[in-house]
Write an enzyme that holds these catalytic residues in place. Structure first.
Site, PDB file in Angstrom:
ATOM      1  N   ASP A   3      -4.033  71.213  55.535  1.00  0.00           N
ATOM      2  CA  ASP A   3      -4.010  70.743  56.978  1.00  0.00           C
ATOM      3  C   ASP A   3      -5.146  71.397  57.603  1.00  0.00           C
ATOM      4  OD1 ASP A   3      -0.701  69.973  56.513  1.00  0.00           O
ATOM      5  OD2 ASP A   3      -2.179  68.447  56.677  1.00  0.00           O
ATOM      6  N   ASP A  19       3.521  61.170  55.141  1.00  0.00           N
ATOM      7  CA  ASP A  19       3.501  62.533  55.584  1.00  0.00           C
ATOM      8  C   ASP A  19       3.924  62.947  56.838  1.00  0.00           C
ATOM      9  OD1 ASP A  19       0.660  65.106  55.930  1.00  0.00           O
ATOM     10  OD2 ASP A  19       2.771  65.157  55.763  1.00  0.00           O
TER      11      ASP A  19
HETATM   12  C1  DX5 Z   1       1.222  67.488  60.043  1.00  0.00           C
HETATM   13  C2  DX5 Z   1       0.750  68.001  58.722  1.00  0.00           C
HETATM   14  C3  DX5 Z   1       2.120  67.579  57.600  1.00  0.00           C
HETATM   15  C4  DX5 Z   1       3.141  68.728  57.813  1.00  0.00           C
HETATM   16  C5  DX5 Z   1       4.293  68.336  57.089  1.00  0.00           C
HETATM   17  O1  DX5 Z   1       0.299  67.492  60.950  1.00  0.00           O
HETATM   18  O2  DX5 Z   1      -0.193  67.090  58.409  1.00  0.00           O
HETATM   19  O3  DX5 Z   1       1.667  67.697  56.412  1.00  0.00           O
HETATM   20  O4  DX5 Z   1       2.447  70.072  57.399  1.00  0.00           O
HETATM   21  O5  DX5 Z   1       5.185  69.343  57.058  1.00  0.00           O
HETATM   22  P1  DX5 Z   1       6.860  68.805  57.106  1.00  0.00           P
HETATM   23  O6  DX5 Z   1       6.982  68.085  55.766  1.00  0.00           O
HETATM   24  O7  DX5 Z   1       7.572  69.911  57.177  1.00  0.00           O
HETATM   25  O8  DX5 Z   1       6.882  67.677  58.130  1.00  0.00           O
END
Ligand code: DX5
Length: 216
Positions: free
Chosen positions: A34, A174
């Site tokens: 990310d 996601d």
């Molecule tokens: C948020 C990111 C996601 C996040 C997912 O902006 O793009 O990929 O890290 O984390 P979880 O699965 O904990 O929601």
């Protein structure tokens, strides 16, 4: 079988010698990086250099998720660091066609993302030009948030459009993806699940968390 991608945004990189071998030995389909600029989202995300550092330590597929106001400025560096699929947000450009072409010119597959409040229809015109459409089920910017069920309707709309027009574009979701929400997303038509805390903070450990989701 559904694909599962590990988002390492909240992984403890001081402990990567523990979790990277577990990911390598698991059924995971890739790692998501990310990338944030503290402008499009109020966070700074992962240090880009970590992508290059980990690249030689794993054969896993690398996708990078740009949450930045100027994605066109990140393409070459993401390719150089070892990204194989690069995702940008439709909300951050007036020229998605150009960005998709440039991503491909740098040798990467392209993905297009919609944030929490963006309707699925916004990316319909581009589905036949990208390899992946990403539906955010949280407001982009942070891990560990609660899943927003609005994403399910968007996944279904994309599924219908892609199937009706036989478009070769996978649907990825996601944000807040854990076993229960993963089940709903697969039912709605998602091909790929991205999970961070659902994998790294699972009480049965990384491998079991991945195995559970892969069996959906
Ligand atoms: C948020 C990111 C996601 C996040 C997912 O902006 O793009 O990929 O890290 O984390 P979880 O699965 O904990 O929601």
């Amino acid at each position: 079988m559904v694909k599962v991608i590990a988002s390492v945004l909240n992984a403890d990189f001081s402990k990567k010698k523990e979790w990277l071998p577990q990911l390598n030995e698991s059924e995971i389909d890739g790692i998501q990086w990310d990338i944030m600029d503290n402008k499009y989202v109020p966070n700074t995300g992962i240090e880009k250099q970590l992508i290059g550092e980990l690249r030689p330590q794993t054969k896993l597929f690398f996708e990078s998720h740009l949450m930045v106001v100027d994605p066109e400025n990140y393409l070459e560096e993401m390719a150089e660091l070892g990204t194989q699929l690069l995702i940008f947000h439709i909300e951050t450009t007036n020229n998605p066609k150009n960005i998709i072409k440039e991503i491909n010119d740098f040798g990467m597959s392209a993905g297009i993302a919609i944030n929490n409040k963006t309707p699925a229809e916004k990316i319909f015109p581009h589905l036949d030009k990208v390899d992946l459409s990403l539906v955010m089920s949280v407001e982009a910017g942070f891990g560990g948030q609660k899943f927003n069920p609005l994403a399910l309707e968007k996944i279904s709309l994309l599924r219908k459009k892609i199937d009706e027009e036989a478009i070769a574009c996978e649907i990825e979701v996601d944000g807040g993806i854990k076993f229960e929400t993963a089940k709903e997303c697969v039912k709605a038509g998602a091909d790929i699940l991205v999970s961070g805390t659902g994998i790294f903070k699972h009480q049965k450990g990384i491998k079991e968390a991945i195995k559970e989701m892969k069996e959906l």
